[in-house]
Design a protein around this motif. Structure first.
Motif, PDB file in Angstrom:
ATOM      1  N   ARG A   1       0.983  -1.265  -0.012  1.00  0.00           N
ATOM      2  CA  ARG A   1      -0.022   0.075  -0.030  1.00  0.00           C
ATOM      3  C   ARG A   1       0.801   1.191   0.010  1.00  0.00           C
ATOM      4  NH1 ARG A   1      -4.931  -0.526  -1.602  1.00  0.00           N
ATOM      5  NH2 ARG A   1      -5.246   1.384  -0.751  1.00  0.00           N
ATOM      6  N   ALA A   2       1.958   1.276   0.702  1.00  0.00           N
ATOM      7  CA  ALA A   2       2.868   2.418   0.768  1.00  0.00           C
ATOM      8  C   ALA A   2       3.312   2.771  -0.666  1.00  0.00           C
ATOM      9  CB  ALA A   2       3.974   2.206   1.820  1.00  0.00           C
ATOM     10  N   THR A   3       3.894   1.678  -1.216  1.00  0.00           N
ATOM     11  CA  THR A   3       4.429   1.686  -2.729  1.00  0.00           C
ATOM     12  C   THR A   3       3.477   2.253  -3.735  1.00  0.00           C
ATOM     13  OG1 THR A   3       5.888  -0.086  -2.315  1.00  0.00           O
ATOM     14  CG2 THR A   3       5.803   0.533  -4.573  1.00  0.00           C
ATOM     15  N   LYS A   4       2.205   1.773  -3.635  1.00  0.00           N
ATOM     16  CA  LYS A   4       1.147   2.347  -4.506  1.00  0.00           C
ATOM     17  C   LYS A   4       0.767   3.749  -4.289  1.00  0.00           C
ATOM     18  CE  LYS A   4      -1.118  -2.191  -5.679  1.00  0.00           C
ATOM     19  NZ  LYS A   4      -2.271  -3.118  -5.388  1.00  0.00           N
ATOM     20  N   SER A   5       0.752   4.100  -3.122  1.00  0.00           N
ATOM     21  CA  SER A   5       0.353   5.260  -2.382  1.00  0.00           C
ATOM     22  C   SER A   5       1.384   6.385  -2.875  1.00  0.00           C
ATOM     23  CB  SER A   5      -0.008   5.448  -0.984  1.00  0.00           C
ATOM     24  OG  SER A   5      -1.028   4.772  -0.636  1.00  0.00           O
ATOM     25  N   ARG A   6       2.908   6.157  -2.629  1.00  0.00           N
ATOM     26  CA  ARG A   6       3.712   6.967  -3.025  1.00  0.00           C
ATOM     27  C   ARG A   6       3.817   7.135  -4.786  1.00  0.00           C
ATOM     28  NH1 ARG A   6       9.726   4.071  -2.790  1.00  0.00           N
ATOM     29  NH2 ARG A   6       8.410   3.150  -4.330  1.00  0.00           N
ATOM     30  N   SER A   7       3.482   5.936  -5.684  1.00  0.00           N
ATOM     31  CA  SER A   7       3.529   6.332  -6.983  1.00  0.00           C
ATOM     32  C   SER A   7       2.419   6.927  -7.415  1.00  0.00           C
ATOM     33  CB  SER A   7       3.290   4.723  -7.715  1.00  0.00           C
ATOM     34  OG  SER A   7       4.492   3.980  -7.393  1.00  0.00           O
TER      35      SER A   7
ATOM     36  N   PHE B   1      -8.833  14.572  -2.602  1.00  0.00           N
ATOM     37  CA  PHE B   1      -9.691  13.661  -2.435  1.00  0.00           C
ATOM     38  C   PHE B   1      -9.217  12.400  -1.608  1.00  0.00           C
ATOM     39  CE2 PHE B   1     -12.966  10.259  -3.094  1.00  0.00           C
ATOM     40  CZ  PHE B   1     -13.898  10.816  -2.675  1.00  0.00           C
ATOM     41  N   PHE B   2      -8.306  11.656  -2.274  1.00  0.00           N
ATOM     42  CA  PHE B   2      -7.725  10.361  -1.872  1.00  0.00           C
ATOM     43  C   PHE B   2      -6.685  10.353  -0.851  1.00  0.00           C
ATOM     44  CE2 PHE B   2      -9.878   9.174  -5.950  1.00  0.00           C
ATOM     45  CZ  PHE B   2     -10.727   8.183  -5.483  1.00  0.00           C
ATOM     46  N   HIS B   3      -5.938  11.508  -0.733  1.00  0.00           N
ATOM     47  CA  HIS B   3      -5.173  11.854   0.242  1.00  0.00           C
ATOM     48  C   HIS B   3      -3.857  10.860  -0.080  1.00  0.00           C
ATOM     49  CE1 HIS B   3      -7.415  14.794   2.547  1.00  0.00           C
ATOM     50  NE2 HIS B   3      -8.445  13.986   2.089  1.00  0.00           N
ATOM     51  N   PHE B   4      -3.194  10.651  -1.301  1.00  0.00           N
ATOM     52  CA  PHE B   4      -2.500   9.652  -1.268  1.00  0.00           C
ATOM     53  C   PHE B   4      -1.016  10.004  -0.739  1.00  0.00           C
ATOM     54  CE2 PHE B   4      -4.644   8.869  -5.506  1.00  0.00           C
ATOM     55  CZ  PHE B   4      -5.054   7.668  -5.204  1.00  0.00           C
ATOM     56  N   GLY B   5      -0.814  10.928  -0.412  1.00  0.00           N
ATOM     57  CA  GLY B   5       0.512  11.772   0.103  1.00  0.00           C
ATOM     58  C   GLY B   5       0.437  11.255   1.671  1.00  0.00           C
ATOM     59  N   GLU B   6      -0.564  11.521   2.396  1.00  0.00           N
ATOM     60  CA  GLU B   6      -1.106  11.165   3.589  1.00  0.00           C
ATOM     61  C   GLU B   6      -0.891   9.662   3.901  1.00  0.00           C
ATOM     62  OE1 GLU B   6      -3.935  13.262   4.893  1.00  0.00           O
ATOM     63  OE2 GLU B   6      -3.453  15.372   4.741  1.00  0.00           O
ATOM     64  N   ASN B   7      -1.808   8.967   2.840  1.00  0.00           N
ATOM     65  CA  ASN B   7      -1.491   7.516   2.912  1.00  0.00           C
ATOM     66  C   ASN B   7      -0.283   6.816   3.255  1.00  0.00           C
ATOM     67  OD1 ASN B   7      -4.351   7.762   3.390  1.00  0.00           O
ATOM     68  ND2 ASN B   7      -4.847   7.330   1.242  1.00  0.00           N
TER      69      ASN B   7
ATOM     70  N   TYR C   1       1.153   4.636   5.862  1.00  0.00           N
ATOM     71  CA  TYR C   1       1.315   3.135   5.544  1.00  0.00           C
ATOM     72  C   TYR C   1       3.117   3.002   5.768  1.00  0.00           C
ATOM     73  CZ  TYR C   1      -2.998   2.602   3.381  1.00  0.00           C
ATOM     74  OH  TYR C   1      -4.416   2.528   3.181  1.00  0.00           O
ATOM     75  N   ARG C   2       4.066   3.842   5.381  1.00  0.00           N
ATOM     76  CA  ARG C   2       5.292   3.776   5.527  1.00  0.00           C
ATOM     77  C   ARG C   2       5.568   3.611   6.999  1.00  0.00           C
ATOM     78  NH1 ARG C   2       8.396   0.800   3.599  1.00  0.00           N
ATOM     79  NH2 ARG C   2       7.776   1.466   1.366  1.00  0.00           N
ATOM     80  N   ASN C   3       5.030   4.368   7.689  1.00  0.00           N
ATOM     81  CA  ASN C   3       5.381   4.650   9.356  1.00  0.00           C
ATOM     82  C   ASN C   3       5.031   3.344  10.091  1.00  0.00           C
ATOM     83  OD1 ASN C   3       6.177   6.007  11.527  1.00  0.00           O
ATOM     84  ND2 ASN C   3       4.014   6.244  12.130  1.00  0.00           N
ATOM     85  N   THR C   4       3.777   2.781   9.525  1.00  0.00           N
ATOM     86  CA  THR C   4       3.272   1.687  10.045  1.00  0.00           C
ATOM     87  C   THR C   4       4.076   0.521   9.818  1.00  0.00           C
ATOM     88  OG1 THR C   4       1.104   2.630  10.350  1.00  0.00           O
ATOM     89  CG2 THR C   4       1.535   0.116  10.672  1.00  0.00           C
ATOM     90  N   ALA C   5       4.582   0.350   8.529  1.00  0.00           N
ATOM     91  CA  ALA C   5       5.412  -0.782   7.926  1.00  0.00           C
ATOM     92  C   ALA C   5       6.838  -0.690   8.600  1.00  0.00           C
ATOM     93  CB  ALA C   5       5.502  -0.747   6.474  1.00  0.00           C
ATOM     94  N   GLU C   6       7.353   0.462   8.709  1.00  0.00           N
ATOM     95  CA  GLU C   6       8.918   0.231   9.416  1.00  0.00           C
ATOM     96  C   GLU C   6       8.611  -0.009  10.835  1.00  0.00           C
ATOM     97  OE1 GLU C   6      11.527   0.426   8.035  1.00  0.00           O
ATOM     98  OE2 GLU C   6      10.256   0.829   5.920  1.00  0.00           O
ATOM     99  N   ASN C   7       7.474   0.457  11.677  1.00  0.00           N
ATOM    100  CA  ASN C   7       7.267   0.002  13.071  1.00  0.00           C
ATOM    101  C   ASN C   7       7.362  -1.418  13.185  1.00  0.00           C
ATOM    102  OD1 ASN C   7       7.702   2.553  14.101  1.00  0.00           O
ATOM    103  ND2 ASN C   7       5.448   3.194  13.915  1.00  0.00           N
TER     104      ASN C   7
END
Length: 279
Positions: A46-52, A108-114, A118-124
């Motif tokens: 999810r982090a990779t897709k949101s970043r792209s 609308f979708f907040h891809f940057g915030e997502n 996602y990246r913060n949670t995955a790293e934790n």
């Protein structure tokens, strides 16, 4: 052609081998694969897709925002070919629409915030896994992995719970913003509709009763012919407009009664006084 291995494939293979090598019951190893490893891989994807998507939309907004003024300036210059002017005009219009749509979709979708969440949670989650594998951090006092497993499972669930709560709060805030924006747009549309309706129902201005036809106006402003008025043995040249109606009637009656007074014809020149011959 062999399929290229992604980072998720590498992470899945590496973590699965590590889980199999540590001393844990098979049931706890299964829990780690189904709960911890599965969440790590999902968050990574999810982090990779949101970043792209965030980067793509931002690039469209930035590049389009730079090109639109340039195209508009080129179109406003001295261009002799009409087809080229139409092409530049439609190009500027398309770029402006692309910029507006990309900015609206990102908002609308907040891809940057997502992506950041996602990246913060995955790293934790990965930090907790590596600390558990090496028995460091909060697990340094445990004698083996079986003793540290309850603490590891509790920490993992806390991280997932915090991520879910953050997602729900973000969704509620986003819904509130969307509702506020929708209500503002609806109020503006209702106001515009009322204005259009009032303009449509307003009757057209009708012609006033004081308006006269050109023929009647010409007759109204036509000067009256001069008349001769006998007053105290004097003869005066006046117009009928300046004589009261009653005085005209009395003079007419006088003319009818005393026929000895000669009638005078109106002068040919309005400013000249008629000559009256004495009796």
């Amino acid at each position: 052609m062999a399929k290229k291995n992604t980072y998720n494939d590498y992470l899945k293979q590496e973590m699965s081998e590590l889980i199999e090598e540590i001393e844990l019951p098979s049931l706890q190893k299964r829990f780690m694969k189904s709960r911890w490893l599965d969440q790590v891989l999902w968050l990574e994807g999810r982090a990779t897709k949101s970043r792209s998507r965030h980067n793509s939309l931002r690039l469209i907004t930035i590049i389009g925002g730079v090109l639109v003024p340039a195209v508009v300036s080129a179109n406003s210059g001295n261009i002799s070919q009409q087809n080229l002017k139409h092409l530049l005009g439609w190009t500027a219009f398309g770029l402006s629409q692309a910029v507006a749509i990309s900015a609206a979709v990102e908002e609308f979708f907040h891809f940057g915030e997502n992506y950041r969440r996602y990246r913060n949670t995955a790293e934790n989650m990965k930090i907790q896994g590596w600390q558990f594998f090496q028995l460091t951090g909060p697990y340094k006092d445990a004698k083996n992995h079986s003793e540290a497993y309850p603490t590891f499972a509790s920490n993992v669930e806390n991280i997932i719970q915090q991520d879910v709560e953050g997602y729900i709060s973000q969704a509620v805030e986003s819904d509130t913003e969307i509702k506020a924006a929708t209500q503002a747009v609806m109020a503006q549309n209702i106001a515009l509709a009322n204005i259009r309706l009032s303009e449509h129902l307003q009757p057209p201005p009708s012609a006033t009763n004081t308006e006269l036809s050109p023929h009647s106006t010409a007759q109204t402003h036509q000067p009256s012919p001069p008349v001769v008025l006998l007053k105290e043995d004097k003869v005066e040249l006046v117009t009928s407009d300046s004589i009261p109606h009653t005085q005209l009637e009395s003079n007419n009656n006088l003319d009818n009664k005393d026929s000895s007074i000669p009638s005078l014809s109106p002068p040919l020149v309005a400013n000249s006084s008629p000559g009256v011959e004495p009796k």
